[in-house]
Design a protein around this motif. Sequence first.
Motif, mmCIF file in Angstrom:
data_model
loop_
_atom_site.group_PDB
_atom_site.id
_atom_site.type_symbol
_atom_site.label_atom_id
_atom_site.label_comp_id
_atom_site.label_asym_id
_atom_site.label_seq_id
_atom_site.Cartn_x
_atom_site.Cartn_y
_atom_site.Cartn_z
ATOM 1 N N ARG A 588 0.598 -1.224 0.046
ATOM 2 C CA ARG A 588 0.179 -0.077 0.030
ATOM 3 C C ARG A 588 1.034 1.211 0.110
ATOM 4 N NH1 ARG A 588 -2.591 3.653 3.512
ATOM 5 N NH2 ARG A 588 -4.719 4.054 2.882
ATOM 6 N N VAL A 608 -8.857 -0.693 -4.108
ATOM 7 C CA VAL A 608 -8.523 -1.981 -3.439
ATOM 8 C C VAL A 608 -7.502 -1.636 -2.452
ATOM 9 C CG1 VAL A 608 -7.421 -4.125 -3.318
ATOM 10 C CG2 VAL A 608 -9.054 -3.743 -5.135
ATOM 11 N N SER A 610 -6.623 1.310 -1.114
ATOM 12 C CA SER A 610 -7.051 2.445 -0.358
ATOM 13 C C SER A 610 -8.253 1.735 0.337
ATOM 14 C CB SER A 610 -7.406 3.634 -1.004
ATOM 15 O OG SER A 610 -8.227 3.180 -1.957
ATOM 16 N N LYS A 611 -8.919 0.516 -0.138
ATOM 17 C CA LYS A 611 -10.164 0.294 0.765
ATOM 18 C C LYS A 611 -11.292 0.832 0.482
ATOM 19 C CE LYS A 611 -7.941 -3.078 3.949
ATOM 20 N NZ LYS A 611 -8.025 -3.729 5.291
ATOM 21 N N LEU A 614 -14.526 -1.377 -0.162
ATOM 22 C CA LEU A 614 -14.905 -2.329 0.831
ATOM 23 C C LEU A 614 -15.992 -1.965 1.920
ATOM 24 C CD1 LEU A 614 -11.658 -4.395 1.501
ATOM 25 C CD2 LEU A 614 -13.196 -4.627 -0.500
ATOM 26 N N SER A 617 -14.693 -2.553 6.254
ATOM 27 C CA SER A 617 -13.305 -2.718 6.082
ATOM 28 C C SER A 617 -12.679 -2.823 7.616
ATOM 29 C CB SER A 617 -12.494 -1.508 5.263
ATOM 30 O OG SER A 617 -11.242 -1.604 5.363
ATOM 31 N N PRO A 620 -6.674 0.033 7.752
ATOM 32 C CA PRO A 620 -6.310 0.361 6.244
ATOM 33 C C PRO A 620 -4.784 -0.222 6.124
ATOM 34 C CG PRO A 620 -6.451 2.535 7.900
ATOM 35 C CD PRO A 620 -7.103 1.259 8.554
ATOM 36 N N TRP A 623 -4.683 -6.538 5.568
ATOM 37 C CA TRP A 623 -5.504 -7.202 4.727
ATOM 38 C C TRP A 623 -5.915 -8.621 5.185
ATOM 39 C CZ3 TRP A 623 -8.322 -5.584 0.637
ATOM 40 C CH2 TRP A 623 -8.765 -6.359 -0.349
ATOM 41 N N ASP A 627 -11.495 -9.234 4.422
ATOM 42 C CA ASP A 627 -11.245 -8.262 3.319
ATOM 43 C C ASP A 627 -11.192 -9.196 2.138
ATOM 44 O OD1 ASP A 627 -10.770 -5.911 4.847
ATOM 45 O OD2 ASP A 627 -8.857 -6.616 5.411
ATOM 46 N N HIS A 631 -14.048 -8.310 -0.678
ATOM 47 C CA HIS A 631 -13.607 -7.856 -1.815
ATOM 48 C C HIS A 631 -14.341 -8.726 -2.928
ATOM 49 C CE1 HIS A 631 -10.230 -7.244 -5.189
ATOM 50 N NE2 HIS A 631 -11.097 -6.571 -5.372
#
Length: 655
Positions: A588, A608, A610-611, A614, A617, A620, A623, A627, A631
């Motif tokens: 990220r 994706v 930056s979420k 979702l 979530s 941040p 994962w 998640d 997704h």
Amino acid sequence: MAQRNLTYSIRGIFTDCLPDHHASQYLIAAYQRGYKWESGTAEAAAPVSNQLGGPPVGQVDKLLADLWRAFEAPRRDGIPIDYYLQFLTLKPALMSKGRTALEVIDGQQRLTTLSLFFAVLRQTLGDGAGAGFAFIENSGPSSGSAAGKLEYAVRDHFLEEFVYQGNIHKLLEAPSWEAFLEASFNVTSFDCDQQDIFYLYKAAHKISSFLQDEQRRPKAAAFGLYVADSCRLIANVIEEEISSEDVFSDLNSNRVPLTDTELVKGLLLTRASRSVSSSFQQVQELRASQGRQWDEIARWLQLPGVRVLYGLKTEHALWQLLRLVALRKAAPFPAVRSLVPHRDAAAGPGFALYEFFEYLLSFGAQAPTAEDCFIELQLLSGLLHDWFNTPDIHNQLGALQASKRYEKKGELMERITAEEQLLAGGPRTFLRQEIGKLSCLKSDLAALSYDAGSEKAFDLLLLLNVFPERSKGNDDEKADSYPFDFARFSAEKWSLEHIYPQHPAWAEEQAPVGTRESLLALAAQDSQPADPAIVELLMQETWSEEETQKLQQYLRADNQLLHSLGNLALLTSGDNSSVSNAPFAEKRRRLMQRVRQGSFVAPHTFSVFSKLILSESTSPFDWTKADIRAHATYLDQQLARLVQEFSTPSLTPTA
């Protein structure tokens, strides 16, 4: 202005080109340099005035080798493939007694070598078999007209005395240069100790030894016929008003390698300008204008974004566009259209596209003219410009070109520019239908995974990036209002990447290697409570065979989640290799750094990491399995949207 042939076989150069221009001979003017083509290693027997050095293989050797290679090449449908020998630049010139000659401004070395070739061939084959190669000479008696069809102004009658009328034996029978100089031929006196005559002598011997080779001698007659009738020259006859010396200087300082595309350019521009103009000045002005337009089209096709969008190869982009012109102009004649060169012919030997255009233009009264073909080139170029600058068409074309599973990329431009397709309303409906046929839109989400369906998974994520979901309640913010950067996408080689890594680096750093620790680490990543039975089993020191199988099933289930589409995104190959095993937080950070630097980042990939997409979530910077599942739910919804979007008629006006 009367239309004349531009291209002749070698036989035609001596039998048709001259009468086509009311001439009886080719003339090498006095301002031209003498014959200079080398033959093999320069020997110590060079003329006194010029002891030669230089490369071990000369131009005569190369010409003979190239001709033989073309002669021995596989036939196409049993027919020899034509071989092209560059251009001849000629100009009408008035000689004595009112005779007209074609002055050879460029190409005299080739024309002289070919004259020597056929003279030596006749000598090699003898009168019976060699008679068919006498076309380099005039049929009348030498007393009434010149014996040969090539004359050097600076060596008046030399070729008649030593080449034509069977006199080539005077060069061939002398075993050495010294023997030739010492021989008494009882002919007009010549100063034979000259550099150009030495080169002529050496060339004649080289050709003779080439033909007399034991492997070639049985094929000499067939080889001669191939050179005479399947090797071609382009005769560019300029106007009498132009200074021959100036043209000669320009040609010898600005040579351009001969390519199939350049031949087509010369054919179309020369004939197109002649068909609509009468005066020399008009012809020159029109050729200059058309030449600029041609070069502008060629330059535009070389832009990376254009090449990627239309699937054009760097070295063959203009060839590919000219092939589309050929297909469209030959459409009314199915038999002729079937002769259009295949797409792969651009990289093959010969001049397939030039040969086709030359045939097409001479097909008959209904055949298109060179001007028609040039206008068609401009029309197609204009269409490609429009489509490139129209975001929705741009994105649809690019998505098909970038797809891993679209199998008709090679036919795409041919199909989209077909007359019936353009008349049917343009490219939008066709392109939408083709995208709707992609296998990723025909599959369940479970079938789109890294280990079984990676190409389909790539295609779905590609479509999500090119056609992201439109902002609700804001019709002006349409995804198709902006062209996707396919050039960057292609250059950076975006590919599938696991969001949660396949072989996480932290597992090696923080946990001992072993099944127990690996399973514990995987269980810890799940935000949902782990199966108590599995947790209890993991705490045991030893496992029975049945317990081991149960743990292996748990591991396989986890791997299945790891390789599922919910854990995949598109990243550049550079990022992929550098952070492939890094934790989500590091991936990220790298991605956000690219965004801050203004680099290209695909929309779905950014969303994706930056979420943003979702609904529930986690942190941040983590994962988790939760998640991945969230997704996957989002992707399932987007798959349904894309299926719907590319299965309904377009409401956008056609282009």
